[in-house]
Scaffold this active site. Structure first.
Site, PDB file in Angstrom:
ATOM      1  N   ALA A 155      -7.069  -5.032   4.586  1.00  0.00           N
ATOM      2  CA  ALA A 155      -8.398  -4.529   4.213  1.00  0.00           C
ATOM      3  C   ALA A 155      -9.329  -4.514   5.416  1.00  0.00           C
ATOM      4  CB  ALA A 155      -8.985  -5.394   3.096  1.00  0.00           C
ATOM      5  N   TYR A 156      -9.282  -5.566   6.215  1.00  0.00           N
ATOM      6  CA  TYR A 156     -10.124  -5.627   7.415  1.00  0.00           C
ATOM      7  C   TYR A 156      -9.743  -4.540   8.401  1.00  0.00           C
ATOM      8  CZ  TYR A 156     -12.067  -7.431  11.803  1.00  0.00           C
ATOM      9  OH  TYR A 156     -12.728  -7.551  12.999  1.00  0.00           O
ATOM     10  N   ALA A 157      -8.432  -4.407   8.664  1.00  0.00           N
ATOM     11  CA  ALA A 157      -7.974  -3.391   9.616  1.00  0.00           C
ATOM     12  C   ALA A 157      -8.316  -1.994   9.130  1.00  0.00           C
ATOM     13  CB  ALA A 157      -6.470  -3.529   9.842  1.00  0.00           C
ATOM     14  N   THR A 159     -11.005  -1.087   7.570  1.00  0.00           N
ATOM     15  CA  THR A 159     -12.398  -0.799   7.927  1.00  0.00           C
ATOM     16  C   THR A 159     -12.515  -0.449   9.399  1.00  0.00           C
ATOM     17  OG1 THR A 159     -13.060  -3.108   8.451  1.00  0.00           O
ATOM     18  CG2 THR A 159     -13.209  -2.408   6.143  1.00  0.00           C
TER      19      THR A 159
END
Length: 247
Positions: A155-157, A159
């Site tokens: 999820a972070y990557a 973004t």
């Protein structure tokens, strides 16, 4: 650029109250730029950044804003212009990181990251595109996890992948403006954002995996930003991986 050239320039650094943002703000201050220190909630830490820059002989001011809000993002730039007369460099380090397997990620946590990391980067980039003076530079922040593809970071990557796409396209949209647009993609760096929730054993393991045998330091990343903000005028529309060879 020489120190005297930089002394006429103004840098706006988002997320400058700590970590890479603070190191970057202090580094640009040492280069002679007047620095607008943006913060979202921790005024005390932002004022500490300002104090460090001023005590080193630089100029700095702290300004609060929610960069995920269009009106506040615009007001942040307007305040920087009112304080310093204009903006030449924008460094967008503001971001949050919530980790977990994609199948188990709470959608509200994903939305929180999206609001800061993607919507915030979009709004800051939009204001920078409209307001940066000729000779200016916009530096957004991605992550080396887009290459490392580590479980738990999906999820972070995601973004940050969006930030990379916006950055590379914006560089081409600003043809003829004499404004460079790049992204820096740090690897594992010893910041509160990275260290939070990790055991000493895990931190040591991550540090040993790269060829340099250590974590990056905020100052390592700040040096890359200073290059892009100053002498690196022929670097444009790129993602620079600052990770000691870890990816």
């Amino acid at each position: 650029m020489a120190h005297n050239d930089q002394a006429r320039r103004v840098a706006l650094v988002t997320g400058a109250s700590g970590g890479i943002g603070r190191a970057t703000a202090e580094r640009l201050g040492r280069d002679g730029m007047a620095v607008v220190v943006h913060y979202a909630g921790n005024q005390q830490r932002a004022e500490e950044t300002v104090k460090a820059i001023v005590e080193a002989g630089g100029q700095a001011s702290a300004v609060a804003a929610d960069i995920g809000d269009p009106d506040q993002a615009a007001a942040l730039f307007a305040e920087a212009e009112a304080l310093r007369g204009g903006v030449d460099v924008v460094v967008n380090t503001a971001g949050i990181m919530i980790l977990g397997p994609l199948a188990e990620m709470d959608v509200d946590d994903f939305d929180r990251m999206h609001r800061t990391n993607v919507r915030g980067a979009f709004l800051v980039s939009q204001q920078a595109a409209r307001r940066l003076r000729p000779g200016g530079a916009l530096i957004n922040f991605s992550t080396s996890v887009t290459r490392l593809q580590q479980p738990g970071y999906a999820a972070y990557a995601a973004t940050k992948g969006a930030v990379e796409a916006m950055t590379l396209i914006l560089a081409r949209e600003l043809r003829g403006r004499d404004v460079t647009v790049n992204a820096v993609a740090p690897g594992p760096t010893a910041t509160p954002l990275f260290l939070q929730g990790k055991s000493e054993q895990l931190i040591d393991q991550i540090a040993s995996q790269g060829p340099m045998g250590r974590l990056g330091e905020p100052g390592d990343i700040a040096e890359v930003v200073a290059f892009l903000a100053g002498p690196g005028r022929w670097v444009n529309g790129q993602v620079l991986y600052a990770n000691g060879g870890a990816a």
